[in-house]
Design a protein around this motif. Structure first.
Motif, PDB file in Angstrom:
ATOM      1  N   MET A 108       0.879  -1.372  -0.101  1.00 35.79           N
ATOM      2  CA  MET A 108       0.100  -0.212  -0.235  1.00 35.79           C
ATOM      3  C   MET A 108       0.796   1.110  -0.232  1.00 35.79           C
ATOM      4  N   ARG A 109       2.057   1.249   0.484  1.00 39.30           N
ATOM      5  CA  ARG A 109       3.070   2.259   0.657  1.00 39.30           C
ATOM      6  C   ARG A 109       3.693   2.429  -0.600  1.00 39.30           C
ATOM      7  N   ALA A 110       3.702   1.106  -1.365  1.00 38.49           N
ATOM      8  CA  ALA A 110       4.470   1.385  -2.596  1.00 38.49           C
ATOM      9  C   ALA A 110       3.757   2.143  -3.803  1.00 38.49           C
ATOM     10  N   VAL A 111       2.509   2.074  -3.683  1.00 41.66           N
ATOM     11  CA  VAL A 111       1.479   2.816  -4.808  1.00 41.66           C
ATOM     12  C   VAL A 111       2.097   4.083  -4.747  1.00 41.66           C
ATOM     13  N   PRO A 112       2.451   4.621  -5.973  1.00 42.24           N
ATOM     14  CA  PRO A 112       3.120   5.952  -6.174  1.00 42.24           C
ATOM     15  C   PRO A 112       2.117   7.194  -5.520  1.00 42.24           C
ATOM     16  N   ARG A 113       2.578   8.056  -4.816  1.00 34.73           N
ATOM     17  CA  ARG A 113       1.736   8.897  -3.910  1.00 34.73           C
ATOM     18  C   ARG A 113       1.067   9.767  -4.652  1.00 34.73           C
ATOM     19  N   ALA A 114       1.685  10.153  -6.165  1.00 31.90           N
ATOM     20  CA  ALA A 114       0.971  10.867  -7.101  1.00 31.90           C
ATOM     21  C   ALA A 114      -0.462  10.628  -7.449  1.00 31.90           C
ATOM     22  N   GLN A 115      -0.622   9.189  -7.548  1.00 31.63           N
ATOM     23  CA  GLN A 115      -1.922   8.468  -7.776  1.00 31.63           C
ATOM     24  C   GLN A 115      -3.011   8.887  -6.996  1.00 31.63           C
ATOM     25  N   MET A 116      -2.596   9.004  -5.421  1.00 31.50           N
ATOM     26  CA  MET A 116      -3.510   9.054  -4.659  1.00 31.50           C
ATOM     27  C   MET A 116      -3.775  10.638  -4.491  1.00 31.50           C
ATOM     28  N   GLU A 117      -2.490  11.620  -5.039  1.00 34.49           N
ATOM     29  CA  GLU A 117      -3.096  13.024  -4.848  1.00 34.49           C
ATOM     30  C   GLU A 117      -3.970  13.149  -5.870  1.00 34.49           C
ATOM     31  N   THR A 118      -4.025  12.529  -6.952  1.00 35.12           N
ATOM     32  CA  THR A 118      -4.909  12.711  -8.249  1.00 35.12           C
ATOM     33  C   THR A 118      -6.280  12.438  -7.853  1.00 35.12           C
ATOM     34  N   ALA A 119      -6.388  11.232  -7.121  1.00 36.75           N
ATOM     35  CA  ALA A 119      -7.671  10.789  -6.544  1.00 36.75           C
ATOM     36  C   ALA A 119      -8.219  12.164  -5.886  1.00 36.75           C
ATOM     37  N   GLU A 120      -7.310  12.627  -4.637  1.00 35.28           N
ATOM     38  CA  GLU A 120      -7.986  13.575  -4.049  1.00 35.28           C
ATOM     39  C   GLU A 120      -8.352  14.776  -4.815  1.00 35.28           C
ATOM     40  N   ALA A 121      -7.482  15.204  -5.764  1.00 31.58           N
ATOM     41  CA  ALA A 121      -7.795  16.362  -6.464  1.00 31.58           C
ATOM     42  C   ALA A 121      -8.890  15.965  -7.317  1.00 31.58           C
ATOM     43  N   TYR A 122      -9.400  14.908  -7.702  1.00 32.39           N
ATOM     44  CA  TYR A 122     -10.834  14.797  -8.350  1.00 32.39           C
ATOM     45  C   TYR A 122     -11.791  14.649  -7.167  1.00 32.39           C
ATOM     46  N   GLY A 123     -11.527  15.013  -5.998  1.00 31.44           N
ATOM     47  CA  GLY A 123     -12.442  15.180  -4.856  1.00 31.44           C
ATOM     48  C   GLY A 123     -12.968  13.663  -4.527  1.00 31.44           C
TER      49      GLY A 123
END
Lengths: 279, 300
Positions: B171-186
């Motif tokens: 779970m920690r290895a999933v690129p952080r940018a992916q999660m940030e993108t998800a957050e950016a999509y609300g």
């Protein structure tokens, strides 16, 4: 009976020194800690010797596996596959049954050779038979680690060695071997820890504990069976093994530091403890 | 024993006159051997049940270890930490007795509230008859199923802790940018966890999980220690020396039986290796990893 007396009686019970009879009732905490600690002698014995001998075989097998010649590579690959691909538990059973059959065959073939029959008798005892199995097993697992390290030696290192005119044995001793060891060391540390954990299997498979001289888990199991209370002896074993693991990590950490002494601090490979593994 | 003759081949009625391969054909198909073959099924059943259950335990443990609620996080981290540094076989021996006693104690509290005697009497563990598990009056198969379930639960707890460790890392290895993108999509944290993190973590978890599967396969002979009649039990039972009172007398053949087990396990690990390699290829498809990149290049 005072605790000091218990320690005097049972501290070396597992190697046959001290009181012969195990406690049968009214088990005290002191007795459990002392006897289980006494059993740890066997765990340390198996672990240390198998690791020490296994190291050399592992290097040889890893080199064999990386060798271009089929005749060296295939046997090494099979050795690693057989010992890594099957449970240690089964290996112990198999080895014990094979060793039990040996004297009969040995006597048939070498009539009158007292030495050979005596030696095969020792093979059925845990101190030699189980040690051989653990030695071969750890050699196979370590060989795979060393083989992986051999393949990840930077190409530039070997090319630089060539440029300096180093070849054959000199190149191996000065460049290949130290680099391999340095790359493999963190994984090898884990392997050493697993090996010590695997020593607890010895008296639960095949090899009988002669005169109730067993390892830490053997005594813990004895207490758990007698008291129907697993909540005291097994945590004691766990405590001892955590101590042993910490000692190993410290020891291997010192060596790791030495292997990496030429590197700047930021580039050093850290030892990382992984969860343990059954084999 | 005499009288227990296999009925697979017609010529097996009188084993004493058989010779050569016919003897072996009858010997290997007699009643006890047929029972022994079902124990291979026991091993497979254990693998089939334990793998998903411990994966679920591991997922729960890893999720708990990431939780923002501190006590839940401590539980998750404690669960993953507990198996480090201690030989697993100690856990196997410990959990089977501990779980058994825990179940009996719980049932005791529920079923026999009027019981005054202490449960631990010196070195005995005494609960009322109605709380015994399984009930002393129940048939043999209930005892066997109960023993097997305890073993499965023990395996699941221990391997769940390993899996929790692997999944936590994945779970920690999933690129952080992916999660940030998800957050950016609300997306809410829950949505981004289930829709982005979970589908992507498997490729990072796979090396650890396949390693774990190999370990699980190699841990199955420990069933024998837990008192289940598994293949190791049968190998010892059938291989032992059989005297003249038996239908098929033979010397000590345990070596050959264990050799057969060795071959069985080697085959199982080899097949697993091949299957896991294919799975890795499948999961690498379209991933931002070097494996996925290599596949993209090869296709382009």
């Amino acid at each position: 009976m005072s605790c000091a007396q218990t320690i005097a009686d049972y501290a070396f019970r597992s190697i046959g020194i001290g009181e012969r009879l195990l406690p049968r009732s009214d088990f005290t905490l002191c007795q459990q800690i002392t006897l289980i600690g006494s059993g740890m002698i066997w765990n340390v014995y198996f672990g240390l010797l198998a690791l020490a001998f296994g190291f050399f075989l592992a290097v040889a097998v890893a080199l064999g596996k990386a060798h271009p010649s089929r005749w060296l590579r295939k046997p090494a690959e099979w050795f690693v596959f057989v010992f890594r691909g099957s449970p240690l538990f089964i290996q112990f059973f198999l080895a014990y049954e094979a060793f039990v059959l040996l004297p009969k065959i040995g006597v048939d073939i070498n009539l009158g050779f007292v030495e050979i029959t005596a030696e095969t008798r020792w093979l059925t005892r845990a101190w030699l038979g189980a040690l051989i199995v653990l030695f071969l097993n750890t050699a196979a697992y370590s060989a795979e680690i060393f083989y992986g390290a051999l393949r990840s030696i930077p190409k530039g290192d070997i090319e630089a060695a060539d440029a300096y005119g180093l070849t054959g044995w000199t190149r191996f001793r000065r460049i290949t071997f130290p680099t391999m060891l340095r790359l493999a060391w963190p994984a090898y540390t884990n392997e050493a820890i697993f090996l010590f954990h695997a020593t607890t299997l010895v008296f639960f498979s095949g090899f009988p504990a002669w005169q109730q001289r067993g390892d830490a888990l053997y005594y813990a199991n004895y207490f758990a069976d007698k008291t129907f209370n697993p909540f005291v002896p097994y945590p004691i074993v766990a405590g001892y093994f955590i101590l042993l693991t910490l000692c190993l990590i410290t020891l291997f950490g010192v060596f790791n530091k030495r292997l990496n002494r030429h590197l700047p601090e930021a580039h050093r490979r850290r030892l990382r403890l992984r969860p343990n593994i059954i084999r | 024993m005499r009288g227990e003759t296999g009925a697979i081949f017609s010529y097996c009625t009188d084993p004493s006159v058989l010779e050569g391969w016919r003897w072996f054909a009858c010997y290997l198909t007699n009643g006890k051997h047929m029972l022994a073959y079902t124990s291979f099924g026991t091993v497979m059943l254990l693998l089939a049940i334990t793998a998903p259950v411990s994966l679920a335990f591991g997922f729960a443990g890893a999720t708990a270890a990431r939780s923002r609620i501190a006590p839940l996080r401590w539980v998750g981290q404690g669960y993953t930490a507990i198996v480090r540094g201690v030989p697993d076989i100690a856990f196997f021996l410990f959990f089977v007795i501990a779980l058994d006693q825990a179940f009996e104690w719980l049932r005791h509290q529920v079923k026999c509230p009027g019981w005054d005697d202490p449960i631990r009497q010196g070195s005995d563990f005494v609960v009322c008859d109605a709380a015994k598990l399984p009930l002393s009056s129940s048939p043999q198969w209930v005892h066997e199923v109960y023993g097997f379930s305890l073993a499965v639960l023990t395996f699941a707890i221990v391997f769940g802790a390993f899996a929790a460790n692997v999944l936590f890392g994945a779970m920690r290895a999933v690129p952080r940018a992916q999660m940030e993108t998800a957050e950016a999509y609300g997306m809410t944290p829950r949505q981004s966890f289930w829709r982005v993190l979970v589908p992507q973590m498997w490729i990072f978890a796979l090396p650890g999980l396949s390693n774990l599967w190999m370990i699980l396969v190699k841990a199955t002979p420990l069933l024998f220690l837990l008192g289940v009649e598994d293949i190791v039990y049968w190998a010892r039972e059938l291989g032992g020396m059989k005297g003249a009172v038996f239908d098929y007398p033979h010397p000590d053949w345990r070596l050959w039986y264990f050799l057969a087990l060795l071959v069985f396990y080697l085959g199982l690990t080899r097949v697993s290796e091949i299957v896991l390699e294919r799975l890795t290829r499948r999961l690498s498809h379209g991933q931002a990893t070097s494996g996925g990149e290599a596949m993209r290049r090869a296709a382009a």
